[in-house]
Every structure is written in structure tokens, then in C-alpha cells.
Scaffold this motif. Structure first.
Motif, short mmCIF file in Angstrom:
data_model
loop_
_atom_site.label_atom_id
_atom_site.label_comp_id
_atom_site.label_asym_id
_atom_site.label_seq_id
_atom_site.Cartn_x
_atom_site.Cartn_y
_atom_site.Cartn_z
N THR A 1 58.16 42.79 9.63
CA THR A 1 56.75 42.79 10.04
C THR A 1 55.92 43.76 9.21
OG1 THR A 1 57.45 42.32 12.31
CG2 THR A 1 55.19 43.07 12.01
N LEU A 2 54.69 43.37 8.96
CA LEU A 2 53.68 44.26 8.37
C LEU A 2 52.48 44.26 9.30
CD1 LEU A 2 52.48 45.88 5.91
CD2 LEU A 2 51.61 43.69 5.10
N ARG B 1 38.38 50.47 24.76
CA ARG B 1 39.50 51.41 24.66
C ARG B 1 40.72 50.79 23.97
NH1 ARG B 1 39.48 54.29 30.69
NH2 ARG B 1 37.30 55.05 30.60
N GLN B 2 40.48 49.81 23.12
CA GLN B 2 41.57 49.16 22.40
C GLN B 2 41.24 49.00 20.92
OE1 GLN B 2 42.19 45.49 24.64
NE2 GLN B 2 43.96 46.40 25.65
N ILE B 3 42.32 48.95 20.12
CA ILE B 3 42.23 48.68 18.69
C ILE B 3 42.97 47.37 18.42
CG2 ILE B 3 42.92 49.44 16.38
CD1 ILE B 3 40.69 51.10 17.55
N THR B 4 42.38 46.50 17.64
CA THR B 4 43.03 45.24 17.29
C THR B 4 43.81 45.39 16.00
OG1 THR B 4 41.32 43.90 18.38
CG2 THR B 4 42.66 42.81 16.70
N ALA B 5 45.06 44.96 16.02
CA ALA B 5 45.90 44.97 14.82
C ALA B 5 46.40 43.56 14.56
CB ALA B 5 47.08 45.92 15.00
N TYR B 6 46.77 43.31 13.32
CA TYR B 6 47.30 42.01 12.92
C TYR B 6 48.71 42.20 12.38
CZ TYR B 6 42.35 40.84 13.14
OH TYR B 6 41.05 40.67 13.56
N LEU B 7 49.61 41.31 12.76
CA LEU B 7 51.00 41.38 12.34
C LEU B 7 51.33 40.21 11.44
CD1 LEU B 7 52.74 42.25 15.77
CD2 LEU B 7 51.68 43.80 14.11
N LEU B 8 51.85 40.51 10.27
CA LEU B 8 52.34 39.50 9.34
C LEU B 8 53.86 39.52 9.35
CD1 LEU B 8 50.02 40.11 6.24
CD2 LEU B 8 49.74 38.39 8.03
N THR B 9 54.46 38.35 9.24
CA THR B 9 55.91 38.27 9.17
C THR B 9 56.37 38.36 7.72
OG1 THR B 9 55.94 36.85 11.12
CG2 THR B 9 57.94 36.89 9.80
N GLY C 1 54.71 35.70 5.30
CA GLY C 1 54.51 34.48 6.06
C GLY C 1 53.07 34.01 6.03
N ASP C 2 52.87 32.72 6.29
CA ASP C 2 51.53 32.14 6.18
C ASP C 2 50.71 32.22 7.47
OD1 ASP C 2 52.92 30.32 7.69
OD2 ASP C 2 52.57 28.61 6.37
N GLY C 3 51.22 32.89 8.48
CA GLY C 3 50.46 33.05 9.71
C GLY C 3 50.40 34.51 10.12
N HIS C 4 49.65 34.81 11.17
CA HIS C 4 49.61 36.18 11.67
C HIS C 4 49.45 36.18 13.19
CE1 HIS C 4 45.20 35.41 11.29
NE2 HIS C 4 45.16 36.13 12.40
N GLN C 5 49.81 37.29 13.77
CA GLN C 5 49.68 37.49 15.21
C GLN C 5 48.70 38.62 15.47
OE1 GLN C 5 53.35 38.55 17.10
NE2 GLN C 5 52.44 38.84 19.14
N ARG C 6 47.87 38.46 16.45
CA ARG C 6 46.87 39.48 16.80
C ARG C 6 47.34 40.22 18.05
NH1 ARG C 6 40.38 38.28 17.33
NH2 ARG C 6 39.79 40.26 18.32
N VAL C 7 47.31 41.54 17.99
CA VAL C 7 47.72 42.35 19.14
C VAL C 7 46.66 43.42 19.40
CG1 VAL C 7 50.18 41.99 18.73
CG2 VAL C 7 49.05 43.96 17.71
#
Length: 245
Positions: free
Chosen positions: A19-20, A31-39, A50-56
Motif C-alpha cells: 500500500t501507498l 475533525r477528519q483528514i481524507t487519505a487515499y490508498l493505492l495498491t 494498481g489502477d484504483g484507489h481507496q478513500r479513507v
């Protein structure tokens, strides 16, 4: 922290073998920060993104804790950003428009990323899947055997190992349609199996490549051979003779 050249729109928080994580807005909202996860897929020929991402969403008062928990130091491939720089960026509320695609030019802190991962950002993304045998993240369709998606390691072991479709005579024309298919053959993995590359041909007509493969088998002497169809053309492998004590 690098700010020169290009338009930095992403700050990498950390990464590991799979993961990146990065953020483009370090100004807390609700009170939150949005991050994106790449595989990430670590292959014998380099890292693939990877060609997709996940938002957390991460609690704004625990971003550093989230980074430490998500990317623990016991993973040999773990890397994390400077917590001092992260704290400063959160204090000033740094934000930017998220990039459509992550690249070195869009990064605020490329110096925090290992060279092989940074290099991967300069190459096209790809669909990733878990290996059917070991669950290692791999590039989809690079190595398929018996209709199963495999990683390079398991494919080499299964197909190019002792139980693979080895033969000692040239191929009939019809058999070239049933050759094992692989994106590439990895020399270090072949070496572990006591297998050598005898010939690799590309850029010729199918008939010419087939003739070269069969000529190499005829001239190579008594041994076990296997032709493999790769993205570039055909590769001929040969098992090393068993060592005599």
C-alpha cells in the motif's frame, strides 16, 4: 520536503509492501483528514501501481498514530514521511486539488519514497489481483496457469519446475498454440529452478520464430526444453543437467 518543480498536489504519508497512502488536504474537516490508498505489487521486474484507489478518513488528532499503526516498522518495505513535516503541514492547513494520477511531479515529498516505488509512479498503472496460491499481490493476467491468477514466483515454480511440460524433441506446429504463456521469464527465479534461457526471439514472423526454437532444440543436444510464449515473442528454456557427485 521538496517544493520546487511542478505542482505538488499530494503528500505521501507512508507505504509498505502492499500500500501507498497519500493526502492532498491536511486541513481538518469535521475533525477528519481524507487519505487515499493505492495498491502496490512488488514483482521480479519492479513495482507496479494498481489502477484504483481507496478513500479513507482519519481522525485529525491521530494522523501520526494512524501512520504508525498502518505502516509498522516490522515490514521490511515500510516507509513513512517525516512526522515533523506532516505536523507543520497540518498546522498551516496545506491543501491542494487531488491529482488525477500520482506521479513524481505531483508529490510534495518525493524524497520520502523509496526509489523503486518512485520509479513505479512513472509507469502505467495496472489491474492487480492476489495470487491464487500465496495471495501475493500481482499484475492481473501476467501469469495464468490452469485458469488461476498466479504471482511470478508460484508460476515459475509450477510451470518451469520439474513437473512442467518439458520435452526433448522439437515442437510440432500445432503444439505452438498450446505453449505456456507468461508476461516474462525472470532469470533469478529460473536460476533457483536450475533452468537456463537458451533463446529469446521477437519481432519476427511466427513461422520464423518457431523455426528458430526448433533449430535450437535440435542443435542443443540431449536435454529437456520448454518454449514459452511471452509478450515479446518466444523464449526457449532448458533444464540444467543434474550435477554428479
Amino acid at each position: 520536503m521538496q517544493r520546487d518543480g511542478g505542482d505538488p498536489r499530494a503528500y505521501v504519508l507512508g507505504g509498505n509492501a502492499g500500500t501507498l497512502a497519500y493526502a492532498s488536504n491536511l486541513r481538518a474537516e469535521n475533525r477528519q483528514i481524507t487519505a487515499y490508498l493505492l495498491t502496490l505489487a512488488w514483482t521480479p521486474v519492479g513495482v507496479v501501481v494498481g489502477d484504483g484507489h481507496q478513500r479513507v478518513n482519519i481522525a485529525a488528532d491521530n494522523v501520526a498514530g494512524w501512520v504508525d499503526q498502518t505502516f509498522p516498522p516490522d515490514d521490511d518495505r515500510t516507509f513513512v514521511s517525516s512526522l515533523r513535516d506532516l505536523d507543520m503541514l497540518m498546522r498551516i492547513g496545506w491543501q491542494a486539488e487531488p491529482p488525477e494520477r500520482l506521479s513524481e511531479n505531483t508529490l510534495l515529498n518525493p524524497e520520502d519514497i523509496p526509489d523503486d516505488v518512485l520509479d513505479a509512479l512513472g509507469h502505467p498503472t495496472a489491474p492487480l489481483v492476489p495470487c491464487a496460491m500465496c495471495r501475493r499481490i500481482s499484475v492481473r493476467d501476467d501469469f495464468v496457469w490452469n485458469e488461476r491468477q498466479l504471482c511470478a514466483w508460484d508460476y515459475h515454480a509450477a510451470v518451469f519446475g520439474k513437473r512442467g511440460p518439458w520435452r526433448g524433441v522439437p515442437y510440432e506446429e500445432r503444439l505452438f498454440e498450446t505453449l505456456p504463456r507468461a508476461a516474462y521469464v525472470a532469470a533469478p527465479l529460473l536460476d533457483e529452478l536450475s533452468v537456463d534461457v537458451v533463446l529469446a526471439v521477437a519481432g519476427l514472423s511466427p513461422a520464423s520464430m518457431q523455426r528458430l526454437i526448433n533449430h535450437a532444440i535440435e542443435e542443443g543436444g540431449d536435454a529437456s526444453y520448454m518454449a514459452v510464449r511471452t509478450v515479446d515473442g518466444l523464449t526457449l528454456l532448458r533444464e540444467r543437467p543434474a550435477s554428479r557427485s
